[in-house]
Design a protein around this motif. Structure first.
Motif, PDB file in Angstrom:
ATOM      1  N   ARG A   1       0.939  -1.134  -0.032  1.00 17.26           N
ATOM      2  CA  ARG A   1      -0.037  -0.008  -0.180  1.00 17.26           C
ATOM      3  C   ARG A   1       1.089   1.345  -0.053  1.00 17.26           C
ATOM      4  O   ARG A   1       0.649   2.340  -0.561  1.00 17.26           O
ATOM      5  N   TYR A   2       2.011   1.289   0.782  1.00 20.89           N
ATOM      6  CA  TYR A   2       2.798   2.566   1.042  1.00 20.89           C
ATOM      7  C   TYR A   2       4.112   2.586   0.322  1.00 20.89           C
ATOM      8  O   TYR A   2       4.760   3.542   0.398  1.00 20.89           O
ATOM      9  N   LYS A   3       4.411   1.612  -0.651  1.00 21.34           N
ATOM     10  CA  LYS A   3       5.778   1.272  -1.133  1.00 21.34           C
ATOM     11  C   LYS A   3       6.130   2.652  -2.087  1.00 21.34           C
ATOM     12  O   LYS A   3       7.268   2.999  -2.283  1.00 21.34           O
ATOM     13  N   GLY A   4       4.964   3.200  -2.407  1.00 17.45           N
ATOM     14  CA  GLY A   4       5.243   4.595  -3.351  1.00 17.45           C
ATOM     15  C   GLY A   4       5.514   5.655  -2.607  1.00 17.45           C
ATOM     16  O   GLY A   4       5.671   6.747  -3.258  1.00 17.45           O
ATOM     17  N   GLN A   5       5.502   5.573  -1.371  1.00 20.41           N
ATOM     18  CA  GLN A   5       5.485   6.927  -0.473  1.00 20.41           C
ATOM     19  C   GLN A   5       6.587   6.869   0.477  1.00 20.41           C
ATOM     20  O   GLN A   5       6.593   6.266   1.486  1.00 20.41           O
ATOM     21  N   GLY A   6       7.710   7.391  -0.177  1.00 20.64           N
ATOM     22  CA  GLY A   6       9.244   7.298   0.452  1.00 20.64           C
ATOM     23  C   GLY A   6       9.121   8.053   1.878  1.00 20.64           C
ATOM     24  O   GLY A   6       9.941   7.734   2.579  1.00 20.64           O
ATOM     25  N   LYS A   7       8.065   8.723   2.354  1.00 20.39           N
ATOM     26  CA  LYS A   7       8.332   9.641   3.544  1.00 20.39           C
ATOM     27  C   LYS A   7       7.528   8.605   4.495  1.00 20.39           C
ATOM     28  O   LYS A   7       8.016   8.883   5.675  1.00 20.39           O
ATOM     29  N   ILE A   8       7.139   7.474   4.201  1.00 24.06           N
ATOM     30  CA  ILE A   8       6.252   6.650   5.169  1.00 24.06           C
ATOM     31  C   ILE A   8       7.565   5.704   5.552  1.00 24.06           C
ATOM     32  O   ILE A   8       8.052   4.931   4.700  1.00 24.06           O
ATOM     33  N   ALA A   9       8.068   5.523   6.745  1.00 21.30           N
ATOM     34  CA  ALA A   9       8.889   4.541   7.277  1.00 21.30           C
ATOM     35  C   ALA A   9       8.119   3.424   7.877  1.00 21.30           C
ATOM     36  O   ALA A   9       7.065   3.921   8.642  1.00 21.30           O
ATOM     37  N   PHE A  10       8.470   2.133   8.074  1.00 21.91           N
ATOM     38  CA  PHE A  10       8.049   1.022   8.549  1.00 21.91           C
ATOM     39  C   PHE A  10       8.388   0.529   9.932  1.00 21.91           C
ATOM     40  O   PHE A  10       9.431   0.084  10.011  1.00 21.91           O
ATOM     41  N   GLY A  11       7.705   1.119  10.926  1.00 23.72           N
ATOM     42  CA  GLY A  11       8.032   0.356  12.474  1.00 23.72           C
ATOM     43  C   GLY A  11       7.406  -0.815  12.695  1.00 23.72           C
ATOM     44  O   GLY A  11       6.250  -0.840  12.822  1.00 23.72           O
TER      45      GLY A  11
END
Length: 338
Positions: free
Chosen positions: A145-155
């Motif tokens: 879902r979020y792989k195209g959004q570089g600002k989002i980091a995965f905790g």
């Protein structure tokens, strides 16, 4: 793996992580805040949005952005975004979460924090036959879902506990592999077990986080270890009395040295203090120690702000336009601070 040879494919993350790769003129670790409330009332699952829990919005974030903070950590509850393990993400919940994350767009990095303590519906993942696989599948779907959004980091997981360190290492490996298999290049924050405490990271010999994560590698070469450190006597962050500044600084030194020796980066994902003089002194000493380790500490996020805190002593959400006393300390260690 030398920090100086890391390759950053995403410009916002590259800018944020300069503190970990710069040379003689090292930048300060990037500053941030946890905006809690999405994980509230965790015993009511999924709960009623707006009554049992709520996600932060741009108004809640605004004072922290205005202060110059670059990172926001947004806690979520696994059972709300995926009520049944292994099944698709809940569409309505994800729309609410997407809207909240869009409201955080002023930050350079938005940490999506699965705030579940290594459990699902109260049961530890290592005590479930499909716990590890389900954990990896959750992150596969979130990464898609979020792989195209570089600002989002995965905790990956907030404060796993009770799970043996070698077992948790294998679970983390599986989640990281699932994320990278999607093609996602986002920053991944990897916690240890035992509440991912900095003070205990190197303790326990072969069963320590330090031993379990020795040699850890991310195929995407874009990760940091997430550690937490509180300032009360038992390191749990539940008391209004804090240890002295020297003790606060000493708690984080062994983890700092481990990161340095192994050429890893660290992220101080949670720490907090009440507003009395002793706690403010301890808070200052802790952040001074992190700043002195800016070659390995990429950033920090204070616990906590958010819209629904009441009489929580560590709360730094402004009231009536007024900052809490802790902010004066935090601002000393932000870019442009004194």
């Amino acid at each position: 793996m030398s920090a100086g040879r890391l390759l950053f494919r995403d410009a916002p993350l590259a800018a944020l992580l300069l503190c970990a790769v710069s040379g003689a003129a090292q930048a300060r670790p990037a500053s941030g805040v946890n905006l809690a409330s999405g994980e509230f009332n965790s015993k009511r699952k999924p709960g009623v949005y707006g009554k049992d829990y709520i996600y932060p919005d741009a108004k809640v974030a605004a004072p922290f952005l205005a202060s110059g903070m670059k990172i926001v950590r947004v806690p979520i509850l696994w059972e709300r975004v995926q009520p049944v393990m292994g099944q698709p993400l809940a569409p309505d919940e994800m729309r609410r979460l997407d809207k909240a994350l869009a409201g955080m767009s002023g930050f350079q990095t938005i940490v999506l924090d699965v705030h579940n303590y290594g459990k699902f519906n109260g049961q530890r993942l290592d005590q479930m036959p499909d716990g590890a696989a389900s954990f990896a599948e959750l992150w596969r779907q979130l990464a898609e879902r979020y792989k195209g959004q570089g600002k989002i980091a995965f905790g990956l997981m907030n404060e796993p506990n009770g799970i043996p360190a070698p077992t948790w290492r294998k679970m983390a490996d599986g989640a990281v592999a699932a994320i990278r298999d999607t093609g996602a290049r986002n920053l991944i924050l990897v916690p240890g077990t035992s509440w991912t405490g900095a003070h205990s990271w190197t303790k326990g010999g072969a069963n320590s986080n330090a031993a379990a994560f020795a040699g850890f590698r991310d195929p995407g070469k874009n990760f940091a270890f997430e550690l937490h450190q509180y300032l009360d006597s038992d390191n749990m962050g539940t008391k209004e009395q804090c240890v002295d500044g020297a003790t606060a600084a000493a708690r984080i030194r062994p983890a700092t040295e481990w990161l340095r020796k192994n050429r890893y980066r660290g992220f101080l994902g949670e720490f907090g203090a009440a507003s009395n003089a002793d706690c403010l002194e301890a808070l200052n000493a802790l952040l001074r120690q992190v700043e002195q380790g800016s070659d390995v500490w990429m950033g920090w996020a204070y616990w906590a702000g958010g819209p629904w805190w009441k009489r929580y002593p560590m709360n730094i959400q402004p009231e009536g336009g007024q900052h809490k006393p802790q902010m004066a300390v935090l601002e000393r260690f932000m870019a442009g601070g004194r």
